[in-house]
Design a protein around this motif. Sequence first.
Motif, PDB file in Angstrom:
ATOM      1  N   VAL A 106      30.287 101.257  56.104  1.00 58.12           N
ATOM      2  CA  VAL A 106      31.737 100.909  56.106  1.00 58.12           C
ATOM      3  C   VAL A 106      32.707 100.887  54.823  1.00 58.12           C
ATOM      4  O   VAL A 106      33.627 101.031  54.658  1.00 58.12           O
ATOM      5  CB  VAL A 106      31.860  99.623  57.222  1.00 58.12           C
ATOM      6  CG1 VAL A 106      33.357  99.318  57.321  1.00 58.12           C
ATOM      7  CG2 VAL A 106      31.338  99.967  58.437  1.00 58.12           C
ATOM      8  N   GLU A 107      31.757  99.749  53.786  1.00 60.26           N
ATOM      9  CA  GLU A 107      32.484  99.539  52.710  1.00 60.26           C
ATOM     10  C   GLU A 107      32.860 100.944  51.804  1.00 60.26           C
ATOM     11  O   GLU A 107      33.745 101.146  51.349  1.00 60.26           O
ATOM     12  CB  GLU A 107      31.614  98.502  52.016  1.00 60.26           C
ATOM     13  CG  GLU A 107      32.153  96.843  52.537  1.00 60.26           C
ATOM     14  CD  GLU A 107      31.272  95.991  51.843  1.00 60.26           C
ATOM     15  OE1 GLU A 107      30.627  96.364  50.697  1.00 60.26           O
ATOM     16  OE2 GLU A 107      31.567  94.810  52.135  1.00 60.26           O
ATOM     17  N   VAL A 109      32.826 104.038  53.122  1.00 62.69           N
ATOM     18  CA  VAL A 109      33.887 104.838  53.608  1.00 62.69           C
ATOM     19  C   VAL A 109      35.095 104.241  53.371  1.00 62.69           C
ATOM     20  O   VAL A 109      36.141 105.023  53.014  1.00 62.69           O
ATOM     21  CB  VAL A 109      33.449 105.129  55.076  1.00 62.69           C
ATOM     22  CG1 VAL A 109      34.531 105.803  55.836  1.00 62.69           C
ATOM     23  CG2 VAL A 109      32.224 105.649  55.159  1.00 62.69           C
ATOM     24  N   THR A 110      35.489 103.078  53.729  1.00 59.14           N
ATOM     25  CA  THR A 110      36.681 102.368  53.584  1.00 59.14           C
ATOM     26  C   THR A 110      37.312 102.403  52.198  1.00 59.14           C
ATOM     27  O   THR A 110      38.596 102.386  51.832  1.00 59.14           O
ATOM     28  CB  THR A 110      36.878 100.917  54.266  1.00 59.14           C
ATOM     29  OG1 THR A 110      35.927 100.031  53.612  1.00 59.14           O
ATOM     30  CG2 THR A 110      36.525 101.078  55.641  1.00 59.14           C
ATOM     31  N   LYS A 111      36.265 102.166  51.071  1.00 60.27           N
ATOM     32  CA  LYS A 111      36.754 102.028  49.721  1.00 60.27           C
ATOM     33  C   LYS A 111      37.024 103.822  48.969  1.00 60.27           C
ATOM     34  O   LYS A 111      37.252 103.806  47.914  1.00 60.27           O
ATOM     35  CB  LYS A 111      36.024 101.357  49.010  1.00 60.27           C
ATOM     36  CG  LYS A 111      36.026  99.840  49.412  1.00 60.27           C
ATOM     37  CD  LYS A 111      34.996  98.955  48.548  1.00 60.27           C
ATOM     38  CE  LYS A 111      35.141  97.400  49.194  1.00 60.27           C
ATOM     39  NZ  LYS A 111      34.323  96.840  48.530  1.00 60.27           N
ATOM     40  N   GLY A 112      36.552 104.584  49.945  1.00 62.28           N
ATOM     41  CA  GLY A 112      36.444 105.995  49.392  1.00 62.28           C
ATOM     42  C   GLY A 112      35.278 106.277  48.581  1.00 62.28           C
ATOM     43  O   GLY A 112      35.231 107.286  47.880  1.00 62.28           O
ATOM     44  N   GLU A 113      34.540 105.493  48.470  1.00 53.00           N
ATOM     45  CA  GLU A 113      33.259 105.604  47.556  1.00 53.00           C
ATOM     46  C   GLU A 113      32.327 106.749  48.163  1.00 53.00           C
ATOM     47  O   GLU A 113      31.438 107.128  47.572  1.00 53.00           O
ATOM     48  CB  GLU A 113      32.234 104.114  47.546  1.00 53.00           C
ATOM     49  CG  GLU A 113      33.385 102.955  46.673  1.00 53.00           C
ATOM     50  CD  GLU A 113      32.893 101.855  46.620  1.00 53.00           C
ATOM     51  OE1 GLU A 113      31.563 101.601  47.289  1.00 53.00           O
ATOM     52  OE2 GLU A 113      33.458 101.089  45.888  1.00 53.00           O
TER      53      GLU A 113
END
Length: 121
Positions: A106-107, A109-113
């Motif tokens: 999730v981190e 995906v949500t940070k665009g990494e």
Amino acid sequence: MNEKMNIENKQSQMRKGVLEYCILSIIKRGEAYPGDIIDEMKNAGIQLLEGTLYPMLNRLKNAGILTYRWVESSFGPPRKYFSLTKEGEKFYALLESTWNELVKGVEAVTKGEANEEQAHN
């Protein structure tokens, strides 16, 4: 109005998904009395009502994840203290692994990494 009801439903689903993991995390540290579980969750900013906790504890007990013992109380009736069974410890380890994978994903995906990582491979 539908949008508000929809977000409240989504928020509720997200909370339900992590409640069991949080409750088992508390119990994993040592025997826990339901009132103490509610207090710790409240102190962490997570609302947990008795009407939600007790059925969950009973379901986990019936599934062999939890066990309990009665402890005499000087403040009233005896209290039930819950602990993980051996099966519960295995179950918790799987939940913990799943949680850690989800948080990482999730981190990313949500940070665009996630796209950046794919571009480097």
